[in-house]
Design a protein around this motif. Structure first.
Motif, PDB file in Angstrom:
ATOM      1  N   SER A 180      79.423  50.393  41.289  1.00 52.65           N
ATOM      2  CA  SER A 180      79.557  51.718  41.379  1.00 52.65           C
ATOM      3  C   SER A 180      80.854  52.136  40.939  1.00 52.65           C
ATOM      4  N   GLN A 215      73.775  57.318  45.239  1.00 56.12           N
ATOM      5  CA  GLN A 215      73.071  56.529  46.061  1.00 56.12           C
ATOM      6  C   GLN A 215      72.290  57.232  47.345  1.00 56.12           C
ATOM      7  N   ASP A 236      73.535  55.485  40.824  1.00 53.29           N
ATOM      8  CA  ASP A 236      73.954  54.593  41.615  1.00 53.29           C
ATOM      9  C   ASP A 236      73.052  54.248  42.753  1.00 53.29           C
ATOM     10  N   GLU A 237      72.307  53.023  42.712  1.00 57.21           N
ATOM     11  CA  GLU A 237      71.259  52.522  43.577  1.00 57.21           C
ATOM     12  C   GLU A 237      70.519  53.689  44.053  1.00 57.21           C
TER      13      GLU A 237
END
Ligand SMILES: Nc1ncnc2c1ncn2[C@@H]1O[C@H](COP(=O)(O)OP(=O)(O)O)[C@@H](O)[C@H]1O
Ligand SMILES: [Mg+2]
Lengths: 734, 272
Positions: free
Chosen positions: B65, B113, B193-194
């Motif tokens: 990240s 995320q 990000d995820e």
């Protein structure tokens, strides 16, 4: 039961016990708080409630006497133990309560019959018109002494003052007498519209102690047949009513009766007339049963005219008798079928009923205003009067009221005056508007500073600075308001009075200076600014503030000379008619703003900090600047929290007492000017409650204002709390 | 997972990593980053090929990240961050003082995320970036919103409730809304990000499908610690470990035949 129904593993004994204790504590605590608040509310309501109680009049004792001659006038003592009657047979008789035979029986003068008589309160006595045409003042006093702890009331009749009219009694239509320590004045009118004023003055020679009596008499003609006539206590003004419904007013001026304009109540004859306490208001009863209150009103052109101010519901037949209270502005009016108790200031009809005694010929209020004495047809009676708070109505508390000596109805708070005759003015409107004024001025300062400060602290300041600023502001909140008020009243107020132009100048200099320095900071190369210790910008900012301050200080004098002709307060007065009070709304605004800022700041700061960081991150990742992010995402998301911050700050400002008490002049005036003082509801309670007699009207009115404050703050806080809850629900999903 | 790779025609056309990376759209060059005293990235060099999906994998806390946030300079706002080395976007440094950070972030979008729609309507969420960049005409905004939602595969689901709050949507829808919001400003690169870590498998599949469509127009850089996802959905994969880039290569290559021991251990599930 409940635990059994709940699924899950069994809870161990100790944990269950702890849980029970904890929940019990929470419940007890919550219950105590709610009970406390409800208790306060109940207490306030209980103190206010008696205001709503109705007045009532109830016969205490009524008995017949052995005398058959009609009673012309009655009087009673403070404790209503004795009753004095003056009958047409020319005898003054005094009865103990309930006794058929008098304890005292004395002929007036030579035992001549009397034609007419009136009882007078204050300087108690009877005004008498005897059958031989003479007018007399018969002073009557009830002296009270204590013998072996028991009260003894002793009636004392002094020598009458006789005034010759040189007219036969049957020619005299109306008369009046007024007596004081140095003189006795009489006025009478005759069938042929003749009016005569006679005054006997007694002057004592200071050296010899000899008494010299002088008599003035002057006469005039009047255009109508007078039925009722009155002299005021100063023996200066004479008021009369006539058969054609006209009213007259003369002033005794330089040896003559100076007649003002003629006023007309209606075409119906004036049948009863009386002055209320203070001799400002005149109550007029007429043949058609109408009752009105009049007083003298200053006009726009500087003249003073008698004016009809209020009307009360009319009786079905002519008003025969009016008797005023000596304690307040209530009075009884009696007609054949009806008896009513009224209050002038509040225009209230306190009580009506049928006459306590059929065929009442004489009626008089008891000296303490707690009873009434009446006589007629050989009977005498005493009644108990209870009118606890006659001044209070919703209209008199919140509406405009026309008070004596005022040119028009007004909102006034002036609870006490120098004398008993003072008319209490219990209008809450100036105080409510004072509260509003104080609140507005302080919020003008506190809202922008509190919210922008919170915004800056939560969104732009380095975290290390944040951890300094937040506790500092909280310390600011813990400052006792009495200290703030003290500083504001004794330090800031005189300082501002001297340097007001400088304050104006600071408002002009600082914002552009700050904006300019902010712009400069950004214009500086990043390489340079990035290397600075966090907080440097705040230090620089402080320095810039100081520079602005110095600039304002240096320029204040030329500025005042240029803009305000060298003297701000004079300039203000001359240009706008506003007076500069030392303790004014600006001072309060600053001081109370100081008290409210920490509240708004910390709630708003929480609201800003509670905006999820990932929302700001999303905005920044879309290419928004920090400022755009704050304005478009953080501010709207925190808006409900900011609203609640403002509301709670508002609640604090509304209830704040010490600061306004000390930093305003506490003048209950109705004026929005920033340069005047004002009085708030809360400060008013603090100022007046020590002076308010327990359970008196003022006391109750102060409790009404306390109840108002309670409800107001309760409402404000509830709204704030509801909004906060909404906010929580709204963002719970984020 | 091999069969998926075989089916991807583009991958066959660009077998040679070297040629793809001749002109990378984004490139980190010896990038090191410290949070205060602790170093989170160590001398990372990584080139991101244009219009491909590049996956960043590695165990939790290895700096994925952090690296991602370097590309759009979101780390600027974190206190105590120090960066050495460089990142080049179309060949020029993004750390140059002359660079307009807001303009850079417009070109390099990001999806987080945890889905983070603004507490505004669906329409306003998508239109937000355009409004920031000065687009105000209603017609234009409507066009952009529709196009972005169509590309994010969300249009049919929300076209009737564009003016309802975005917070009323399901988690998967919210994440796709965030993607729509990111592509509304027409970025060149999208950092993810995820994006699927909080989603159920069906929503995850939808987003992976969407990524395949988006790669026609955008360069995608996705952080994931789900190796199946990386293998399924990406063209290239970088493996990071303890702040270092251990290995970078074609996804098929890296998963089938890793050249580093650590990579092999990680993808075979021996740690992580
Ligand atoms: N804002 C921060 N401040 C300090 N340390 C951080 C911060 N963000 C991440 N780190 C640290 O940097 C390292 C890398 O974190 P991160 O990039 O989030 O890892 P990943 O995304 O691969 O799980 C971790 O050790 C983490 O604790
Ligand atoms: Mg991570």
């Amino acid at each position: 039961m409940r635990t059994a129904a709940r699924p899950g593993p069994p809870i161990s004994g100790r944990r269950r016990w702890a849980e029970r204790v904890a929940s019990l504590c929470v419940r007890v605590g919550g219950f105590a708080v709610v009970t406390g608040i409800l208790g306060i509310l109940a207490f306030l309501i209980a103190e206010v409630f008696p205001v709503l109680l109705a007045s009532h009049v109830e016969t205490e004792k009524q008995w017949s006497t052995t005398v058959t001659a009609p009673v012309l006038a009655v009087l009673t003592d403070e404790h209503r133990t004795h009753t004095a009657t003056l009958a047409a047979d020319g005898y003054l008789r005094i009865y103990r309560k309930g006794a058929e035979a008098p304890v005292m029986e004395e002929p007036i003068g030579d035992g001549r019959r009397i034609v007419s008589a009136k009882s007078v309160l204050g300087d108690t006595g009877f005004a008498v018109l005897a059958a031989d045409g003479r007018i007399a003042w018969i002073p009557l006093e009830f002296s009270i002494s204590f013998v072996e702890q028991t009260r003894v009331v002793q009636p004392e009749v002094s020598a009458p003052v006789w005034i010759a009219t040189d007219q036969p009694a049957e020619d005299i239509e109306a008369f009046s007498v007024r007596h004081d320590a140095t003189s006795t004045a009489a006025i009478f009118s005759t069938k042929d519209h003749h009016l005569a004023w006679i005054r006997i003055s007694v002057e004592e020679n200071m050296f010899t102690g000899e008494q010299a009596e002088s008599v003035d008499r002057f006469d005039t003609q009047v255009s109508a047949a007078i039925t009722e006539i009155l002299i005021d206590r100063e023996q200066r003004n004479v008021f009369a009513g006539a058969t054609n419904g006209e009213l007259f007013w003369w002033e005794v001026e330089g040896g003559a009766l100076d007649q003002h304009a003629t006023y007309r109540a209606s075409e119906h004859a004036v049948t009863a007339m009386s002055m209320l306490i203070g001799d400002r208001s005149i109550v007029i009863g007429q043949a058609d049963g109408s009752i009105s209150v009049w007083f003298r009103v200053p006009q726009a052109d500087g003249q003073i005219e008698l004016q009809r101010i209020r009307d009360f519901p009319a009786h079905g037949s002519a008003i025969g008798l009016i008797t005023p209270s000596e304690r307040d502005r209530s009075f009884f009016a009696l007609s054949n079928e009806t008896m009513g108790l009224y209050y002038s200031t509040s225009s209230r009809t306190l009580w009506t009923g049928s006459p306590l005694l059929k065929g009442t010929t004489a009626l008089s209020y008891a000296p303490k205003g707690d009873g009434v004495v009446f006589a007629g047809g050989g009977a005498v009676g005493l009644a108990h009067v209870e009118n606890p708070h006659p001044e209070i109505t919703l209209a008199s508390l919140f509406g405009r009221v026309w008070y004596e000596d005022h040119a028009e109805p007004m909102w006034v708070w002036q609870s006490t005056g120098g004398t008993d005759e003072f008319e209490p003015k219990l209008g809450l409107t100036p105080l409510m508007l004072g509260t509003l004024k104080g609140t507005i001025y302080s919020l003008i300062i506190a809202i922008p500073l509190g919210i922008l400060g919170a915004l800056y602290t939560s969104q732009f300041v380095h975290p290390r600075m944040q951890s300094v600023i937040k506790p500092a502001v909280e310390i600011m909140a813990s400052l006792p308001s009495v200290v703030l008020g003290f500083l504001a009243g004794l330090w800031l107020a005189p300082l501002l009075e001297k340097n007001f132009p400088m304050l104006v100048l600071m408002f002009l200099i600082h914002p552009p200076l700050i904006l300019m320095s902010g712009w400069l900071w950004h214009a500086l190369p990043k390489r340079f600014t990035a290397r600075m210790v966090p907080g440097t910008e705040l230090l620089l900012y402080g320095m810039i503030m100081a520079v602005g301050f110095a600039l304002a200080f240096a320029l204040a004098e030329p500025f005042e000379a240029q803009m305000f002709a060298g003297d701000f307060s004079r300039w203000l007065y001359e240009s706008s008619g506003l007076r500069y009070d030392q303790r004014n709304a600006v001072v309060v605004g600053i001081a109370m703003g100081f008290a409210v800022i920490p509240i708004i700041f910390s709630i708003a700061e929480d609201a800003f900090s509670n905006v999820p960081k990932n929302l700001a991150a999303a905005s920044l990742a879309l290419g928004a600047s920090r400022w755009e992010t704050v304005v478009r995402v953080v501010l709207p998301t925190a808006s409900a929290g900011i609203f609640s911050a403002i509301m709670i700050g508002l609640g604090r400002a509304v209830g704040e007492t010490m600061i306004v008490l000390m930093a305003t002049g506490n003048t209950p005036i109705l004026d929005w000017s920033a340069f005047n003082g004002f009085r708030t509801l809360s400060a008013n309670i603090a100022v007046e409650i020590p002076e308010a007699p327990h359970a008196g009207t003022l006391y109750r009115v102060l409790f009404i204002s306390a109840l108002l404050l309670f409800l107001l703050t309760f409402l404000i806080n509830t709204v704030a709390e509801i909004v906060r809850q909404r906010l929580r629900q709204r963002f719970a999903r984020l | 997972m091999n069969s998926k790779l075989e089916r991807d025609p583009q991958l066959h056309n660009h077998r040679d990593l070297e040629t793809v990376l001749e002109k990378p759209i984004l490139a980190a060059e010896s990038l090191s980053l410290w949070y205060g005293a602790s170093q989170a990235l160590k001398e990372i060099s990584l080139s991101i090929p244009e219009r491909r999906i590049t996956a960043l994998i590695g165990p939790s806390g290895c700096g994925k990240s952090t690296l991602l946030r370097c590309f759009n300079r979101l780390n600027d706002l974190v206190d105590g961050v120090r960066i050495e080395g460089d990142i080049r976007f179309h060949g020029s440094s993004i750390f140059d003082p002359e660079v307009d950070v807001n303009g850079l972030r417009r070109q390099i979008g990001m999806v987080f995320q945890k889905s983070n729609p603004f507490p505004k309507s669906i329409f306003e969420n998508v239109a937000y970036g355009c409004r920031i960049h000065g687009m105000n005409r209603k017609r234009e905004l409507e066009e952009v919103v529709e196009r972005s939602l169509v590309r994010a595969g969300l249009w049919d689901e929300v076209k009737d409730r564009l003016h309802e709050s975005a917070l009323g949507m399901s988690g998967g829808q919210q994440q796709r809304l965030c993607i729509a919001r990111a592509i509304a400003v027409e970025p060149e690169v999208i950092l993810l990000d995820e994006p699927c870590s909080a989603l159920d498998p069906i929503a995850t599949a939808k987003i992976e499908e969407l990524m395949q469509e988006l790669k026609e127009r955008y360069t995608l850089l996705i952080v994931t610690h789900n190796m199946q996802q990386a293998a399924r959905a990406s063209d290239y994969t970088a493996f990071m470990y303890l702040g270092e880039r251990v290995e970078f290569g074609e996804t098929g290559q890296l998963f089938v035949n890793p050249s580093e021991k650590q990579t092999e251990d990680y993808i075979s599930g021996r740690f992580g």
